[in-house]
Design a protein around this motif. Structure first.
Motif, PDB file in Angstrom:
ATOM      1  N   ASP A  69       0.823  -1.205   0.000  1.00 53.64           N
ATOM      2  CA  ASP A  69       0.000   0.000   0.000  1.00 53.64           C
ATOM      3  C   ASP A  69       0.861   1.261   0.000  1.00 53.64           C
ATOM      4  OD1 ASP A  69      -2.263  -1.599   0.093  1.00 53.64           O
ATOM      5  OD2 ASP A  69      -2.395  -1.513   2.282  1.00 53.64           O
ATOM      6  N   GLN A  70       2.067   1.138   0.515  1.00 52.56           N
ATOM      7  CA  GLN A  70       2.990   2.267   0.551  1.00 52.56           C
ATOM      8  C   GLN A  70       4.278   1.892  -0.165  1.00 52.56           C
ATOM      9  OE1 GLN A  70       3.565   3.348   4.637  1.00 52.56           O
ATOM     10  NE2 GLN A  70       1.538   4.257   4.814  1.00 52.56           N
ATOM     11  N   THR A  71       4.922   2.902  -0.726  1.00 50.52           N
ATOM     12  CA  THR A  71       6.199   2.693  -1.394  1.00 50.52           C
ATOM     13  C   THR A  71       7.206   3.717  -0.903  1.00 50.52           C
ATOM     14  OG1 THR A  71       5.629   4.119  -3.266  1.00 50.52           O
ATOM     15  CG2 THR A  71       5.104   1.766  -3.483  1.00 50.52           C
ATOM     16  N   ILE A  72       8.462   3.389  -1.118  1.00 48.91           N
ATOM     17  CA  ILE A  72       9.550   4.309  -0.794  1.00 48.91           C
ATOM     18  C   ILE A  72      10.564   4.242  -1.936  1.00 48.91           C
ATOM     19  CG2 ILE A  72      10.829   2.603   0.543  1.00 48.91           C
ATOM     20  CD1 ILE A  72      11.622   4.917   2.444  1.00 48.91           C
ATOM     21  N   GLN A  73      11.151   5.366  -2.264  1.00 45.93           N
ATOM     22  CA  GLN A  73      12.142   5.389  -3.339  1.00 45.93           C
ATOM     23  C   GLN A  73      13.331   4.514  -2.970  1.00 45.93           C
ATOM     24  OE1 GLN A  73      13.168   9.526  -3.813  1.00 45.93           O
ATOM     25  NE2 GLN A  73      11.918   9.695  -5.653  1.00 45.93           N
ATOM     26  N   LEU A  74      13.808   3.762  -3.932  1.00 43.83           N
ATOM     27  CA  LEU A  74      14.969   2.911  -3.720  1.00 43.83           C
ATOM     28  C   LEU A  74      16.166   3.732  -3.251  1.00 43.83           C
ATOM     29  CD1 LEU A  74      16.267   0.126  -3.850  1.00 43.83           C
ATOM     30  CD2 LEU A  74      16.611   0.476  -6.306  1.00 43.83           C
ATOM     31  N   SER A  75      16.271   4.958  -3.706  1.00 40.80           N
ATOM     32  CA  SER A  75      17.395   5.821  -3.327  1.00 40.80           C
ATOM     33  C   SER A  75      17.458   6.051  -1.820  1.00 40.80           C
ATOM     34  CB  SER A  75      17.315   7.158  -4.054  1.00 40.80           C
ATOM     35  OG  SER A  75      16.126   7.835  -3.708  1.00 40.80           O
ATOM     36  N   LYS A  76      16.344   5.962  -1.132  1.00 37.84           N
ATOM     37  CA  LYS A  76      16.312   6.190   0.313  1.00 37.84           C
ATOM     38  C   LYS A  76      16.764   4.959   1.096  1.00 37.84           C
ATOM     39  CE  LYS A  76      12.693   9.683   0.075  1.00 37.84           C
ATOM     40  NZ  LYS A  76      13.584  10.802   0.105  1.00 37.84           N
ATOM     41  N   LEU A  77      16.904   3.833   0.421  1.00 37.59           N
ATOM     42  CA  LEU A  77      17.294   2.587   1.080  1.00 37.59           C
ATOM     43  C   LEU A  77      18.727   2.173   0.768  1.00 37.59           C
ATOM     44  CD1 LEU A  77      14.022   0.628   0.284  1.00 37.59           C
ATOM     45  CD2 LEU A  77      14.643   1.675   2.462  1.00 37.59           C
ATOM     46  N   ILE A  78      19.412   2.962  -0.057  1.00 34.26           N
ATOM     47  CA  ILE A  78      20.765   2.660  -0.509  1.00 34.26           C
ATOM     48  C   ILE A  78      21.735   3.636   0.159  1.00 34.26           C
ATOM     49  CG2 ILE A  78      22.275   2.532  -2.534  1.00 34.26           C
ATOM     50  CD1 ILE A  78      20.161   0.446  -2.739  1.00 34.26           C
ATOM     51  N   THR A  79      22.841   3.116   0.680  1.00 31.33           N
ATOM     52  CA  THR A  79      23.833   3.983   1.316  1.00 31.33           C
ATOM     53  C   THR A  79      24.621   4.769   0.261  1.00 31.33           C
ATOM     54  OG1 THR A  79      25.573   2.295   1.305  1.00 31.33           O
ATOM     55  CG2 THR A  79      24.106   2.342   3.228  1.00 31.33           C
ATOM     56  N   SER A  80      25.264   5.823   0.712  1.00 31.19           N
ATOM     57  CA  SER A  80      26.061   6.639  -0.217  1.00 31.19           C
ATOM     58  C   SER A  80      27.216   5.830  -0.806  1.00 31.19           C
ATOM     59  CB  SER A  80      26.565   7.904   0.467  1.00 31.19           C
ATOM     60  OG  SER A  80      27.324   7.584   1.608  1.00 31.19           O
ATOM     61  N   SER A  81      27.780   4.917  -0.044  1.00 28.90           N
ATOM     62  CA  SER A  81      28.867   4.099  -0.596  1.00 28.90           C
ATOM     63  C   SER A  81      28.341   3.152  -1.672  1.00 28.90           C
ATOM     64  CB  SER A  81      29.586   3.319   0.502  1.00 28.90           C
ATOM     65  OG  SER A  81      28.724   2.364   1.095  1.00 28.90           O
ATOM     66  N   GLN A  82      27.099   2.693  -1.533  1.00 31.33           N
ATOM     67  CA  GLN A  82      26.497   1.841  -2.541  1.00 31.33           C
ATOM     68  C   GLN A  82      26.198   2.631  -3.811  1.00 31.33           C
ATOM     69  OE1 GLN A  82      25.085  -1.853  -2.388  1.00 31.33           O
ATOM     70  NE2 GLN A  82      27.170  -1.446  -1.737  1.00 31.33           N
ATOM     71  N   ILE A  83      25.831   3.884  -3.661  1.00 32.87           N
ATOM     72  CA  ILE A  83      25.617   4.745  -4.833  1.00 32.87           C
ATOM     73  C   ILE A  83      26.938   4.904  -5.584  1.00 32.87           C
ATOM     74  CG2 ILE A  83      24.987   7.062  -5.636  1.00 32.87           C
ATOM     75  CD1 ILE A  83      22.991   7.158  -3.255  1.00 32.87           C
ATOM     76  N   CYS A  84      28.021   5.099  -4.846  1.00 31.41           N
ATOM     77  CA  CYS A  84      29.348   5.185  -5.481  1.00 31.41           C
ATOM     78  C   CYS A  84      29.705   3.883  -6.182  1.00 31.41           C
ATOM     79  CB  CYS A  84      30.412   5.532  -4.447  1.00 31.41           C
ATOM     80  SG  CYS A  84      30.289   7.212  -3.823  1.00 31.41           S
ATOM     81  N   ASP A  85      29.366   2.757  -5.558  1.00 27.54           N
ATOM     82  CA  ASP A  85      29.619   1.460  -6.188  1.00 27.54           C
ATOM     83  C   ASP A  85      28.827   1.322  -7.485  1.00 27.54           C
ATOM     84  OD1 ASP A  85      31.284   0.801  -4.097  1.00 27.54           O
ATOM     85  OD2 ASP A  85      29.846  -0.538  -3.107  1.00 27.54           O
ATOM     86  N   LEU A  86      27.563   1.774  -7.478  1.00 32.27           N
ATOM     87  CA  LEU A  86      26.743   1.725  -8.684  1.00 32.27           C
ATOM     88  C   LEU A  86      27.332   2.620  -9.769  1.00 32.27           C
ATOM     89  CD1 LEU A  86      24.258   0.713 -10.202  1.00 32.27           C
ATOM     90  CD2 LEU A  86      22.931   2.528  -9.094  1.00 32.27           C
ATOM     91  N   GLU A  87      27.778   3.810  -9.398  1.00 29.32           N
ATOM     92  CA  GLU A  87      28.422   4.707 -10.355  1.00 29.32           C
ATOM     93  C   GLU A  87      29.646   4.039 -10.989  1.00 29.32           C
ATOM     94  OE1 GLU A  87      29.393   8.446  -8.491  1.00 29.32           O
ATOM     95  OE2 GLU A  87      27.377   8.613  -7.670  1.00 29.32           O
ATOM     96  N   GLU A  88      30.441   3.367 -10.175  1.00 27.27           N
ATOM     97  CA  GLU A  88      31.634   2.678 -10.679  1.00 27.27           C
ATOM     98  C   GLU A  88      31.255   1.548 -11.637  1.00 27.27           C
ATOM     99  OE1 GLU A  88      35.052  -0.077  -8.734  1.00 27.27           O
ATOM    100  OE2 GLU A  88      34.678   1.847  -7.741  1.00 27.27           O
ATOM    101  N   ILE A  89      30.201   0.825 -11.296  1.00 23.82           N
ATOM    102  CA  ILE A  89      29.718  -0.234 -12.195  1.00 23.82           C
ATOM    103  C   ILE A  89      29.325   0.363 -13.533  1.00 23.82           C
ATOM    104  CG2 ILE A  89      27.797  -1.844 -12.580  1.00 23.82           C
ATOM    105  CD1 ILE A  89      27.850  -2.303  -9.461  1.00 23.82           C
ATOM    106  N   LEU A  90      28.614   1.483 -13.495  1.00 26.23           N
ATOM    107  CA  LEU A  90      28.162   2.125 -14.743  1.00 26.23           C
ATOM    108  C   LEU A  90      29.335   2.691 -15.529  1.00 26.23           C
ATOM    109  CD1 LEU A  90      24.908   3.882 -13.486  1.00 26.23           C
ATOM    110  CD2 LEU A  90      25.137   1.695 -14.667  1.00 26.23           C
ATOM    111  N   ASP A  91      30.357   3.187 -14.832  1.00 27.61           N
ATOM    112  CA  ASP A  91      31.558   3.682 -15.517  1.00 27.61           C
ATOM    113  C   ASP A  91      32.243   2.592 -16.313  1.00 27.61           C
ATOM    114  OD1 ASP A  91      31.545   6.365 -14.830  1.00 27.61           O
ATOM    115  OD2 ASP A  91      32.709   6.056 -12.997  1.00 27.61           O
ATOM    116  N   ASN A  92      32.141   1.353 -15.846  1.00 30.47           N
ATOM    117  CA  ASN A  92      32.854   0.240 -16.470  1.00 30.47           C
ATOM    118  C   ASN A  92      32.069  -0.437 -17.582  1.00 30.47           C
ATOM    119  OD1 ASN A  92      35.199   0.481 -14.900  1.00 30.47           O
ATOM    120  ND2 ASN A  92      34.212  -0.585 -13.215  1.00 30.47           N
ATOM    121  N   LEU A  93      30.905   0.087 -17.939  1.00 28.88           N
ATOM    122  CA  LEU A  93      30.127  -0.514 -19.042  1.00 28.88           C
ATOM    123  C   LEU A  93      30.768  -0.198 -20.380  1.00 28.88           C
ATOM    124  CD1 LEU A  93      26.424   0.079 -18.027  1.00 28.88           C
ATOM    125  CD2 LEU A  93      27.771  -1.983 -17.809  1.00 28.88           C
TER     126      LEU A  93
END
Length: 93
Positions: A69-93
């Motif tokens: 019934d309720q949702t929350i943005q995925l961005s609110k559940l991810i740590t800043s270090s995980q965001i950096c990890d995702l950025e690094e993954i995208l850099d390597n595509l």
């Protein structure tokens, strides 16, 4: 590499490396069933650069809480270090 393989490859990497952080508990996006959606969002936003693609994609995905019934943005559940990890993954595509 064609885009279908690229999406699957990205989904696999996200599944294994990116997780939701709740207290001291880590739920990997592959286990949560969110890796494919994030991979698709990231691919579609990649032209914005890896940092913006990561943030925009995480903000675009809403995670159902409880009965859904309720949702929350995925961005609110991810740590800043995980965001950096995702950025690094995208850099390597």
């Amino acid at each position: 590499m064609n885009s279908q393989i690229q999406i699957s490859d990205l989904e696999n990497i996200i599944s294994e490396k990116i997780f939701i952080k709740i207290e001291k508990w880590n739920l990997y996006l592959g286990d949560a069933g969110l890796a494919r959606n994030l991979a698709l969002e990231c691919i579609s936003n990649l032209d914005k650069g890896s940092k913006n693609a990561a943030i925009t994609s995480l903000e675009a995905i809403n995670v159902k809480i409880g009965d859904g019934d309720q949702t929350i943005q995925l961005s609110k559940l991810i740590t800043s270090s995980q965001i950096c990890d995702l950025e690094e993954i995208l850099d390597n595509l």
